[in-house]
Write an enzyme that holds these catalytic residues in place. Structure first.
Site, PDB file in Angstrom:
ATOM      1  N   LYS A  70       8.339   2.662   7.986  1.00  0.00           N
ATOM      2  CA  LYS A  70       9.437   2.081   8.760  1.00  0.00           C
ATOM      3  C   LYS A  70      10.774   2.679   8.334  1.00  0.00           C
ATOM      4  O   LYS A  70      11.549   3.141   9.145  1.00  0.00           O
ATOM      5  CB  LYS A  70       9.423   0.558   8.577  1.00  0.00           C
ATOM      6  CG  LYS A  70      10.521  -0.155   9.309  1.00  0.00           C
ATOM      7  CD  LYS A  70      10.369  -1.671   9.187  1.00  0.00           C
ATOM      8  CE  LYS A  70      11.642  -2.355   9.675  1.00  0.00           C
ATOM      9  NZ  LYS A  70      11.577  -3.805   9.591  1.00  0.00           N
TER      10      LYS A  70
ATOM     11  N   GLU B 189       6.365   6.188  -2.541  1.00  0.00           N
ATOM     12  CA  GLU B 189       4.922   6.494  -2.514  1.00  0.00           C
ATOM     13  C   GLU B 189       4.588   7.332  -1.277  1.00  0.00           C
ATOM     14  O   GLU B 189       3.934   8.374  -1.365  1.00  0.00           O
ATOM     15  CB  GLU B 189       4.086   5.207  -2.475  1.00  0.00           C
ATOM     16  CG  GLU B 189       4.115   4.388  -3.745  1.00  0.00           C
ATOM     17  CD  GLU B 189       5.183   3.302  -3.718  1.00  0.00           C
ATOM     18  OE1 GLU B 189       6.196   3.472  -2.996  1.00  0.00           O
ATOM     19  OE2 GLU B 189       5.012   2.300  -4.426  1.00  0.00           O
TER      20      GLU B 189
ATOM     21  N   GLY C  15       7.622  -4.936   8.474  1.00  0.00           N
ATOM     22  CA  GLY C  15       6.531  -4.072   8.016  1.00  0.00           C
ATOM     23  C   GLY C  15       5.164  -4.729   8.156  1.00  0.00           C
ATOM     24  O   GLY C  15       4.236  -4.165   8.738  1.00  0.00           O
TER      25      GLY C  15
HETATM   26  C1  G6Q Z   1       6.293  -5.504   4.578  1.00  0.00           C
HETATM   27  C2  G6Q Z   1       7.140  -4.916   3.575  1.00  0.00           C
HETATM   28  C3  G6Q Z   1       6.537  -3.740   2.835  1.00  0.00           C
HETATM   29  C4  G6Q Z   1       6.677  -2.421   3.552  1.00  0.00           C
HETATM   30  C5  G6Q Z   1       6.322  -1.279   2.609  1.00  0.00           C
HETATM   31  C6  G6Q Z   1       6.379   0.073   3.279  1.00  0.00           C
HETATM   32  O1  G6Q Z   1       6.632  -6.382   5.325  1.00  0.00           O
HETATM   33  O2  G6Q Z   1       8.363  -4.633   4.106  1.00  0.00           O
HETATM   34  O3  G6Q Z   1       5.187  -3.944   2.501  1.00  0.00           O
HETATM   35  O4  G6Q Z   1       5.879  -2.395   4.690  1.00  0.00           O
HETATM   36  O5  G6Q Z   1       7.172  -1.310   1.515  1.00  0.00           O
HETATM   37  O6  G6Q Z   1       7.645   0.309   3.799  1.00  0.00           O
HETATM   38  P1  G6Q Z   1       7.933   1.492   4.776  1.00  0.00           P
HETATM   39  O7  G6Q Z   1       7.114   1.290   6.017  1.00  0.00           O
HETATM   40  O8  G6Q Z   1       9.399   1.462   5.059  1.00  0.00           O
HETATM   41  O9  G6Q Z   1       7.509   2.742   4.080  1.00  0.00           O
END
Ligand code: G6Q
Length: 545
Positions: free
Chosen positions: A203, A209, A263
């Site tokens: 997102k 990572e 997310g």
């Molecule tokens: C979910 C959280 C978290 C997020 C991850 C990946 O609601 O926000 O789990 O999805 O940290 O984030 P990105 O999609 O921005 O890489």
């Protein structure tokens, strides 16, 4: 402490109800199973094996009304900025809206953009599946490698696994999420670059990572096929076009989504591209339509006929009044083995909060319970001991399809018998007298019976919900996921928290960035003694001075 009238009523109900058992309730009321049961499309929700009677339930509905639940549900659907700490609307429901209705965020109808991205996903996934969009050397793209983590990973990972029966037979799907190099290495060892499509799903497109794994995969591909190949082998799913371009993926190969999609609520958006690729766009749309049916139910059904609302309120009853802060979800379906991990994030990241919407610290009640689970019957042979005979009850959700995709011999009948037996056993229990009679009938002497009868008895009165679907189809899976999403929201409303932020994941990330150079170059800054010593020792073990 002053409490509201609904809370006072629930405290009184708890005292009145504490000596009543579920076995007594069933014995007294032959209609209980009929009464506490909702059938919605292909789903049966039996909540009769829970510790309530009509008065408790009415008090719980009063609590929901005190929190203006109906209005709060509507607030979500119409795009109010209910994620207050991030000042965002929460509109994963818009992603599965197939009506002609407009939905507005900041005075802009968001539906045209959503439809556009859906159409792009349809076109792209069909082109890859039909071999129209091919790899750089002309080979069909048959390996889909998702590079993502957290909310961008767990949904597509769980759904693609759950719908494996619908996969294109020549395609395979991989997920690389962990920063542990092993995750990358093990996947790259198995695949041929010429036949591989990498999906970088993030997102924010800033997650360490995902970006580290994506860079490693990009280098691997470039080494094998050259820089020119990237456009044919990498796509991005993100809200951040600028970062996607900076990373080196052409924004033509980007599928967009928006800030109003959290997310852990994003599998319905472009983040679901891997699902569409593996099971076909039509099946992906069926998944969305199943969720949309549950949305409609949640939005329109009265509270006492509303599945997510009832699930949530029963959970509140255990958490807030019975002081039970654990909760298990056990799908009796091998395809759903990752569903508990997915729900773990959904529930615990959403409702693991201790600050209220009015910005006050929560000091006098507990919010989200710890959720765990696994696939039955496997887990019957591991942690079910604690569910049956541990000192505290753990409410359980059982999920089972009436029909299997793999009807082989008696397998599914045995599975069905087991799920029903477990729910019955948890509630019914087994008295010491029953145990003694059984042992006597088996010819045991009185001393042995005395030594064994307590250990072999079961207290019972342990609650569970039972969800039966006709079959694990994309549509039914969509319904199930949306049902849990809404349950989580209702509980957040009652606890007066923001279920859509996740500030709790930030501190560790910040500190890891500080520790990273210390591990590499050894200039260890100020930490507690334990952390400093561990950095030093790990450096030594890695052969660094
Ligand atoms: C979910 C959280 C978290 C997020 C991850 C990946 O609601 O926000 O789990 O999805 O940290 O984030 P990105 O999609 O921005 O890489």
């Amino acid at each position: 402490m002053t409490v509201s009238s609904a809370v006072a009523r629930l405290i009184a109900e708890y005292q009145r109800f504490s000596s009543i058992t579920m076995n007594e309730l069933f014995a007294k009321d032959s209609n209980r199973a009929e009464q506490y049961n909702i059938e919605f499309e292909n789903l049966i929700y039996d909540y009769s094996k829970n510790k309530f009677d009509e008065d408790v339930l009415r008090a719980l509905f009063a609590l929901a009304e005190e929190h203006h639940l109906k209005e709060r549900i509507e607030d979500m659907f119409i795009g109010k900025k209910i994620n207050v700490t991030e000042n965002r609307a929460v509109l994963h429901t818009a992603l599965r809206n197939f009506s002609n209705d407009s939905i507005y965020v900041d005075n802009k109808d968001i539906m045209p953009e959503i439809r556009k991205v859906r159409a792009k996903m349809k076109e792209f996934s069909s082109a890859v599946r039909n071999g129209i969009f091919r790899g750089y050397t002309g080979k069909k793209l048959v390996n889909i490698v998702n590079i993502c983590i957290g909310g961008s990973d767990l949904g597509p990972y769980m759904v693609t696994s759950a719908l494996k029966k619908y996969w294109a037979p020549d395609m395979k799907c991989y997920f690389i999420s962990n920063i542990d190099g092993t995750a990358c290495a093990e996947v790259l060892n198995e695949i041929n670059p010429e036949e591989t499509l990498f999906i970088v799903a993030s997102k924010t497109f800033t997650t360490i990572e995902t970006l580290t794994n994506a860079r490693t995969c990009r280098e691997w591909l470039v080494k094998a096929l050259g820089e020119q190949a990237v456009a044919k082998h990498f796509v991005a799913l993100s809200t951040n076009a600028k970062a996607v371009a900076e990373f080196g993926i052409d924004t033509k190969n980007m599928f967009e989504f928006w800030d109003f999609v959290g997310g852990r609520y994003s599998l319905w958006s472009a983040i679901g591209l891997s699902i569409a690729l593996m099971v076909g766009y039509e099946n992906f749309e069926d998944l969305l339509k199943g969720a949309a049916a549950m949305d409609q139910h949640f939005r329109t059904a009265p509270l006492d006929k509303n599945i997510p609302v009832i699930m949530a309120l029963i959970g509140i009853w255990y958490n807030d009044y019975e002081n039970i802060h654990r909760y298990a979800v056990i799908p009796y379906d091998q395809y759903l083995k990752f569903f508990p991990s997915y729900l773990q994030q959904l529930d615990m990241e959403s409702n693991g909060k201790s600050v209220r919407l009015d910005n006050k610290k929560i000091t006098d009640y507990a919010t989200g319970p710890a959720l765990f689970g696994g696939a039955g019957t496997d887990v019957q042979h591991s942690f079910f001991q604690l569910l049956h005979q541990g000192t505290e009850a753990v409410p359980v959700d059982f999920i089972i399809p009436a029909n299997s995709h793999n009807e082989i011999g008696q397998h599914h009948q045995i599975l069905l018998a087991n799920v029903l037996a477990q729910a019955e056993a948890l509630m019914r229990g087994k008295t010491t007298d029953e145990v003694a009679a059984e042992l006597r009938a088996a010819g045991k002497d009185e001393l042995t019976i005395e030594q064994l009868k307590l250990n072999k008895s079961f207290a019972g009165n342990r609650p569970s919900n039972m969800f039966v679907i006709d079959k694990l189809t994309p549509y039914n899976l969509g319904m199930l996921i949306a049902m849990y999403e809404h349950k989580v929201y209702v509980q957040g409303v009652i606890w007066e928290i923001d279920s859509f932020d996740q500030w709790g994941v930030e501190l560790g990330k910040q500190m890891a960035l500080k520790i990273l150079p210390e591990i590499t170059d050894g200039n260890i800054a100020q930490h507690d003694g334990s952390t400093t010593r561990l950095i030093r020792k790990i450096r030594e073990m890695r052969g660094l001075k």
